[in-house]
Design a protein around this motif. Structure first.
Motif, mmCIF file in Angstrom:
data_model
loop_
_atom_site.group_PDB
_atom_site.id
_atom_site.type_symbol
_atom_site.label_atom_id
_atom_site.label_comp_id
_atom_site.label_asym_id
_atom_site.label_seq_id
_atom_site.Cartn_x
_atom_site.Cartn_y
_atom_site.Cartn_z
ATOM 1 N N ALA A 1 -38.272 8.008 77.206
ATOM 2 C CA ALA A 1 -38.348 7.682 78.630
ATOM 3 C C ALA A 1 -39.425 6.636 78.898
ATOM 4 N N ASP A 2 -40.524 6.694 78.163
ATOM 5 C CA ASP A 2 -41.583 5.710 78.379
ATOM 6 C C ASP A 2 -41.119 4.314 77.974
ATOM 7 N N VAL A 3 -40.389 4.220 76.863
ATOM 8 C CA VAL A 3 -39.861 2.926 76.435
ATOM 9 C C VAL A 3 -38.942 2.339 77.502
ATOM 10 N N VAL A 4 -38.106 3.195 78.088
ATOM 11 C CA VAL A 4 -37.093 2.724 79.029
ATOM 12 C C VAL A 4 -37.683 2.420 80.403
ATOM 13 N N TYR A 5 -38.598 3.281 80.883
ATOM 14 C CA TYR A 5 -39.026 3.184 82.280
ATOM 15 C C TYR A 5 -40.390 2.517 82.496
ATOM 16 N N ALA A 6 -41.236 2.461 81.463
ATOM 17 C CA ALA A 6 -42.542 1.812 81.645
ATOM 18 C C ALA A 6 -42.406 0.356 82.070
ATOM 19 N N PRO A 7 -41.436 -0.426 81.520
ATOM 20 C CA PRO A 7 -41.285 -1.804 81.990
ATOM 21 C C PRO A 7 -40.909 -1.897 83.464
ATOM 22 N N ARG A 8 -40.426 -0.786 84.020
ATOM 23 C CA ARG A 8 -40.056 -0.770 85.441
ATOM 24 C C ARG A 8 -41.132 -0.089 86.291
ATOM 25 N N GLY A 9 -42.306 0.172 85.683
ATOM 26 C CA GLY A 9 -43.452 0.668 86.442
ATOM 27 C C GLY A 9 -43.718 2.147 86.344
ATOM 28 N N VAL A 10 -42.894 2.898 85.611
ATOM 29 C CA VAL A 10 -43.076 4.356 85.525
ATOM 30 C C VAL A 10 -43.354 4.736 84.079
ATOM 31 N N SER A 11 -44.582 5.148 83.804
ATOM 32 C CA SER A 11 -44.943 5.541 82.445
ATOM 33 C C SER A 11 -44.750 7.040 82.269
ATOM 34 N N VAL A 12 -44.437 7.447 81.041
ATOM 35 C CA VAL A 12 -44.214 8.853 80.709
ATOM 36 C C VAL A 12 -45.063 9.190 79.488
ATOM 37 N N THR A 13 -45.868 10.227 79.601
ATOM 38 C CA THR A 13 -46.802 10.617 78.549
ATOM 39 C C THR A 13 -46.611 12.071 78.179
ATOM 40 N N ALA A 14 -46.497 12.364 76.882
ATOM 41 C CA ALA A 14 -46.476 13.743 76.388
ATOM 42 C C ALA A 14 -47.854 14.074 75.839
ATOM 43 N N VAL A 15 -48.428 15.168 76.305
ATOM 44 C CA VAL A 15 -49.753 15.601 75.861
ATOM 45 C C VAL A 15 -49.588 16.632 74.755
ATOM 46 N N CYS A 16 -50.175 16.364 73.607
ATOM 47 C CA CYS A 16 -50.033 17.249 72.449
ATOM 48 C C CYS A 16 -51.401 17.765 72.028
ATOM 49 N N ALA A 17 -51.877 18.753 72.740
ATOM 50 C CA ALA A 17 -53.122 19.410 72.364
ATOM 51 C C ALA A 17 -52.802 20.540 71.392
ATOM 52 N N GLY A 18 -53.820 21.145 70.862
ATOM 53 C CA GLY A 18 -53.646 22.298 69.992
ATOM 54 C C GLY A 18 -54.052 23.563 70.721
ATOM 55 N N PHE A 19 -54.919 24.350 70.095
ATOM 56 C CA PHE A 19 -55.379 25.590 70.711
ATOM 57 C C PHE A 19 -56.462 25.280 71.739
ATOM 58 N N VAL A 20 -56.218 25.693 72.979
ATOM 59 C CA VAL A 20 -57.127 25.402 74.082
ATOM 60 C C VAL A 20 -57.594 26.718 74.690
ATOM 61 N N HIS A 21 -58.879 26.801 74.982
ATOM 62 C CA HIS A 21 -59.426 28.014 75.597
ATOM 63 C C HIS A 21 -58.944 28.129 77.048
ATOM 64 N N THR A 22 -57.859 28.878 77.244
ATOM 65 C CA THR A 22 -57.343 29.208 78.568
ATOM 66 C C THR A 22 -56.904 30.665 78.508
ATOM 67 N N ASN A 23 -56.201 31.134 79.544
ATOM 68 C CA ASN A 23 -55.691 32.510 79.519
ATOM 69 C C ASN A 23 -54.302 32.608 78.900
ATOM 70 N N PHE A 24 -53.812 31.510 78.297
ATOM 71 C CA PHE A 24 -52.475 31.507 77.698
ATOM 72 C C PHE A 24 -52.355 32.583 76.617
ATOM 73 N N HIS A 25 -53.352 32.653 75.732
ATOM 74 C CA HIS A 25 -53.283 33.614 74.643
ATOM 75 C C HIS A 25 -53.524 35.041 75.121
ATOM 76 N N ALA A 26 -54.357 35.184 76.141
ATOM 77 C CA ALA A 26 -54.586 36.523 76.690
ATOM 78 C C ALA A 26 -53.298 37.105 77.250
ATOM 79 N N ARG A 27 -52.450 36.255 77.858
ATOM 80 C CA ARG A 27 -51.184 36.744 78.397
ATOM 81 C C ARG A 27 -50.231 37.207 77.297
#
Length: 253
Positions: free
Chosen positions: A162-188
């Motif tokens: 999507a970023d390849v297709v739409y960034a030239p038209r002004g809309v960028s698309v970014t996927a965030v690939c973090a690893g283990f982050v201290h949040t309540n995700f694991h507690a759930r």
């Protein structure tokens, strides 16, 4: 930026995206199921930053409630300039033991819901010739890791295209690939702090992940890996045998 809509905004990374975007002067639209948590966050953001805050209480796996969020994202009279697809859930990695209907809901939340919201956002953004879409994926996208890695892999692949297709038209698309982050995700998932089986050097904190990914979003990068250790792992993992990386991926949840 003018208005940012964040799903899964009641806690964890979603709440941190709301805090940092509001601190930069953006009005925010907070979407999640927990009304009390959203209202508490909204009050804090209004008081701290003087920005406009909307609250949408919605279960994104309920068709009618998702439609309300789609309608807000596609509202041309009150445009959304930044869409943050952050809502997500985790499951045990033993696919054969999981209820298949729960697995389907997991897939829908991680892939179908962002796809629908991206589709809704693109029309108005392309008409204006500007917009940014940030999809919270995971480093698991780069390794065989049950249905979670598969779902995040789709999100990364789609974001890059999507970023390849739409960034030239002004809309960028970014996927965030973090690893283990201290949040309540694991507690759930029923994992008390310190019992995830993950070494300390692999843990990240939410403010660092969010600030790094917002920098990458502003730079128009299609994939954001907001830490040196995970950048190295993302390059290394595809070179290793699947049997080994699948074994590594079984650690934590």
């Amino acid at each position: 930026m003018a208005t940012a809509l964040i799903t899964g905004a009641s806690s964890g990374l979603g709440a941190e995206y709301a805090r940092q975007l509001a601190a930069r002067g953006a009005d925010v639209v907070l979407v999640a199921r927990d009304w009390e948590a959203l209202e508490a966050l909204a009050a804090t953001l209004r008081r701290a930053h003087g920005v406009g805050v909307e609250v949408i209480v919605a279960d994104l796996l309920d068709g009618a409630q998702l439609d309300r969020v789609v309608t807000r994202v596609s509202d041309r009279a009150h445009p959304v300039d930044v869409l943050v697809n952050n809502a997500g859930i985790g499951l045990p990695l033993d696919f054969e033991r999981n209820d298949i209907e729960v697995e389907v809901r997991h897939l829908r939340l991680h892939d179908e819901v962002p796809m629908r919201l991206i589709h809704a956002a693109l029309g108005p953004m392309l008409e204006r010739g500007r917009g940014r879409i940030l999809n919270v994926a995971s480093i698991a996208a780069f390794m065989p890791r049950s249905t979670y890695g598969a779902a995040k892999g789709w999100l990364v692949s789609f974001s890059r295209w999507a970023d390849v297709v739409y960034a030239p038209r002004g809309v960028s698309v970014t996927a965030v690939c973090a690893g283990f982050v201290h949040t309540n995700f694991h507690a759930r998932l029923g994992l008390p702090p310190g019992e995830e089986g993950i070494p300390g050097w692999l843990w990240l904190d939410a403010p660092t992940v969010v600030s790094a990914s917002l920098r990458d979003l502003a730079r128009g990068r299609s994939v954001s890996i907001p830490s040196l250790q995970y950048k190295v792992l993302a390059r290394l993992i595809p070179l290793l045998p699947d049997r080994l990386t699948a074994s590594i991926g079984r650690r934590g949840r």
